[in-house]
Design a protein around this motif. Structure first.
Motif, PDB file in Angstrom:
ATOM      1  N   UNK A  27       5.579   5.456   4.006  1.00  0.00           N
ATOM      2  CA  UNK A  27       4.409   5.327   4.862  1.00  0.00           C
ATOM      3  C   UNK A  27       3.129   5.493   4.036  1.00  0.00           C
ATOM      4  N   UNK A  28       3.139   6.467   3.157  1.00  0.00           N
ATOM      5  CA  UNK A  28       1.960   6.737   2.341  1.00  0.00           C
ATOM      6  C   UNK A  28       1.629   5.537   1.443  1.00  0.00           C
ATOM      7  N   UNK A  29       2.663   4.989   0.822  1.00  0.00           N
ATOM      8  CA  UNK A  29       2.438   3.851  -0.083  1.00  0.00           C
ATOM      9  C   UNK A  29       1.902   2.654   0.694  1.00  0.00           C
ATOM     10  N   UNK A  30       2.487   2.441   1.875  1.00  0.00           N
ATOM     11  CA  UNK A  30       2.023   1.333   2.709  1.00  0.00           C
ATOM     12  C   UNK A  30       0.548   1.538   3.081  1.00  0.00           C
ATOM     13  N   UNK A  31       0.197   2.775   3.437  1.00  0.00           N
ATOM     14  CA  UNK A  31      -1.183   3.059   3.846  1.00  0.00           C
ATOM     15  C   UNK A  31      -2.160   2.897   2.675  1.00  0.00           C
ATOM     16  N   UNK A  32      -1.710   3.274   1.481  1.00  0.00           N
ATOM     17  CA  UNK A  32      -2.574   3.096   0.301  1.00  0.00           C
ATOM     18  C   UNK A  32      -2.847   1.607   0.103  1.00  0.00           C
ATOM     19  N   UNK A  34      -2.648  -0.791   2.292  1.00  0.00           N
ATOM     20  CA  UNK A  34      -3.491  -1.321   3.378  1.00  0.00           C
ATOM     21  C   UNK A  34      -4.952  -0.945   3.138  1.00  0.00           C
ATOM     22  N   UNK A  35      -5.182   0.288   2.705  1.00  0.00           N
ATOM     23  CA  UNK A  35      -6.564   0.729   2.476  1.00  0.00           C
ATOM     24  C   UNK A  35      -7.235  -0.107   1.391  1.00  0.00           C
ATOM     25  N   UNK A  64     -12.302   4.221  -5.225  1.00  0.00           N
ATOM     26  CA  UNK A  64     -12.321   5.666  -4.992  1.00  0.00           C
ATOM     27  C   UNK A  64     -12.722   5.972  -3.552  1.00  0.00           C
ATOM     28  N   UNK A  65     -13.736   5.256  -3.066  1.00  0.00           N
ATOM     29  CA  UNK A  65     -14.191   5.484  -1.694  1.00  0.00           C
ATOM     30  C   UNK A  65     -13.043   5.271  -0.703  1.00  0.00           C
ATOM     31  N   UNK A  66     -12.269   4.206  -0.913  1.00  0.00           N
ATOM     32  CA  UNK A  66     -11.193   3.934   0.049  1.00  0.00           C
ATOM     33  C   UNK A  66     -10.011   4.891  -0.130  1.00  0.00           C
ATOM     34  N   UNK A 225     -14.907   3.122  16.622  1.00  0.00           N
ATOM     35  CA  UNK A 225     -13.501   2.873  16.264  1.00  0.00           C
ATOM     36  C   UNK A 225     -13.448   2.249  14.866  1.00  0.00           C
ATOM     37  N   UNK A 226     -14.415   1.378  14.570  1.00  0.00           N
ATOM     38  CA  UNK A 226     -14.480   0.737  13.248  1.00  0.00           C
ATOM     39  C   UNK A 226     -14.601   1.777  12.139  1.00  0.00           C
ATOM     40  N   UNK A 227     -15.433   2.784  12.381  1.00  0.00           N
ATOM     41  CA  UNK A 227     -15.572   3.858  11.375  1.00  0.00           C
ATOM     42  C   UNK A 227     -14.247   4.603  11.205  1.00  0.00           C
ATOM     43  N   UNK A 228     -13.567   4.835  12.315  1.00  0.00           N
ATOM     44  CA  UNK A 228     -12.300   5.586  12.236  1.00  0.00           C
ATOM     45  C   UNK A 228     -11.223   4.812  11.478  1.00  0.00           C
ATOM     46  N   UNK A 229     -11.283   3.486  11.531  1.00  0.00           N
ATOM     47  CA  UNK A 229     -10.229   2.705  10.864  1.00  0.00           C
ATOM     48  C   UNK A 229     -10.174   2.988   9.366  1.00  0.00           C
ATOM     49  N   UNK A 230     -11.295   3.424   8.790  1.00  0.00           N
ATOM     50  CA  UNK A 230     -11.286   3.711   7.350  1.00  0.00           C
ATOM     51  C   UNK A 230     -10.296   4.820   7.037  1.00  0.00           C
TER      52      UNK A 230
END
Ligand code: ATP
Ligand code: MG
Length: 391
Positions: A27-32, A34-35, A64-66, A225-230
């Motif tokens: 899950x973590x790798x997938x989220x990285x 996606x980010x 770095x920000x993402x 919601x857009x801000x939260x998606x980050x």
């Protein structure tokens, strides 16, 4: 390749133990990944770290920000990768040389083919640094700066100094999915952020009373919601028309119970939407005692309208100032303070009841004609949007 920059990622240790390790890690790798959508890079997984390689160094701040917003990552460092060779190490370490004070070079050597031990390599590189800047001194126990040299079996070494904190928490999606009741205020976005940080995937529901509330109020919620998606990844947002129900509450119910009943109906609709969409919990931004509808008695009466799902209220014990600080940190503050009316403020009673009786609330609610039907219509006609980071 002489040397190049890579980003070294460290993940939290706690959740990577035991049977669930694989699920969390996947899950973590997938989220990285996606980010980092839209950016080019190579993802390298080693036993206890990940590396981002072959990326455009001009975009390093974007990376770095993402990455610092990905829950489950503990910290990161920008590192220099070199082919393992004492001369290369010496050349590369200069960049990490502190300007003043004490330092140590900490070497980890997985490559056993080298003729020096880790402490010897550390001493050699430390001596080299001292020869370049005589005002520095070595302190092995309490150094002001620590330079790390990771010599891997692969024939490559990584050098780095500073660690940048990441968002911590658990990978989003590792703790199921929750439905966030998202208003335009300060609290509910922060509540969503906090539950995402514990690993919940976030869906959101917003109630509007158009034309009593403006379209700008709805856009405000989309922007929040857009801000939260980050942090949370994509968010499915359900926009529910609450106008008729609110008018009916106004028409049929005692004025001081209007907010109580409105809350009860909101959570009833939210639970129905949650059940239809695989959400295992409701999430609200309630904080104890903040307003009349958030006293213990009010919460009891609201809660009674939920049949089964737990209602998570991560802000229940937080002060408004703490909530505002988090809102500023996650960049929802400026949007939340825009002045558009929320549906709660449209038919606001002058004196809402502070200690509502459940019996009275139920009796008042029962006066609303055709309520079940209106609730079904509200659920069935909810507009669905997928909010992504570029919305
Ligand atoms: P917020 O800052 O999140 O609006 P608040 O302090 O203004 O919270 P209330 O307006 O009493 O508090 O709302 C309590 C909670 O009910 C909110 O945190 C949110 O979870 C939910 N809620 C309120 N209004 C709406 C709405 N229009 N749509 C969806 N959820 C709502
Ligand atoms: Mg509000």
């Amino acid at each position: 390749m002489e040397e190049k920059k890579v980003i070294l990622l460290r993940y939290g240790e706690i959740f990577l133990k035991g049977k669930n390790k694989n699920i969390f890690e996947r899950r973590l790798i997938e989220n990285i990944k996606t980010a980092l959508t839209g950016l080019e890079f190579k993802f390298i997984r080693t036993q206890n770290r990940y590396y981002i390689e072959d990326y455009d160094e001009n975009l390093q701040d974007t990376f770095i920000d993402r990455l610092t917003k990905v829950f489950g990552l503990h910290s990161l460092s920008v590192a220099t990768k070199v082919k393992t060779d004492y001369e290369n190490l010496k050349k590369a370490i200069i960049e990490y040389m502190p300007e003043e004070g004490t330092f140590r070079v900490s070497v980890k050597r997985a490559d056993k083919s080298l003729d020096m031990t880790s402490p010897q390599i550390g001493a050699m590189l430390g001596g080299y640094i001292l020869s370049k800047n005589k005002s520095l001194s070595v302190d092995l126990y309490y150094p002001q700066s620590e330079i790390f040299v990771d010599i891997r079996e692969s024939g490559y070494s990584y050098l780095f100094r500073d660690k940048i904190d990441c968002a911590q928490g658990m990978p989003v999606g590792s703790a199921g999915r929750g439905l966030l009741l998202l208003s335009g205020g300060f609290d509910s976005p922060v509540a969503g952020y906090r539950m995402a940080r514990r690993g919940m995937e976030i869906y959101a529901v917003h109630f509007h009373s158009y034309p009593h509330t403006s379209e700008l109020a709805q856009q405000k919620v989309i922007d929040l919601a857009g801000k939260l998606t980050k942090y949370c990844g994509n968010i499915k947002l359900f926009v529910v028309r609450f106008t008729e129900i609110q008018q009916a509450i106004h028409e049929f119910c005692r004025e001081d119970f209007m907010i109580t009943i409105m809350r009860r109906i909101m959570v009833e609709i939210a639970e129905k939407l949650a059940n239809k969409n695989g959400c295992a919990a409701l999430i609200t931004g309630e904080s104890l005692g903040q307003v009349a509808s958030q006293t213990t008695q009010s919460i009891t009466v609201t809660n009674e309208a939920v049949k089964l799902l737990p209602v998570f209220r991560p802000l229940i014990g937080m002060d408004k100032y703490e909530i505002m600080d988090t809102a500023a940190a996650i960049d929802t503050y400026d949007i939340s303070q825009l002045p558009y009316e929320d549906c709660c403020t449209v038919f606001l009673p002058k004196n809402p009841v502070i200690k509502p009786s459940l019996d009275v609330a139920k009796k008042e609610q029962a006066k609303i004609e055709n309520l079940e039907n209106m609730i079904d219509i509200a659920v069935d006609t909810a507009e669905v949007m997928t909010i992504t980071p570029d919305c």
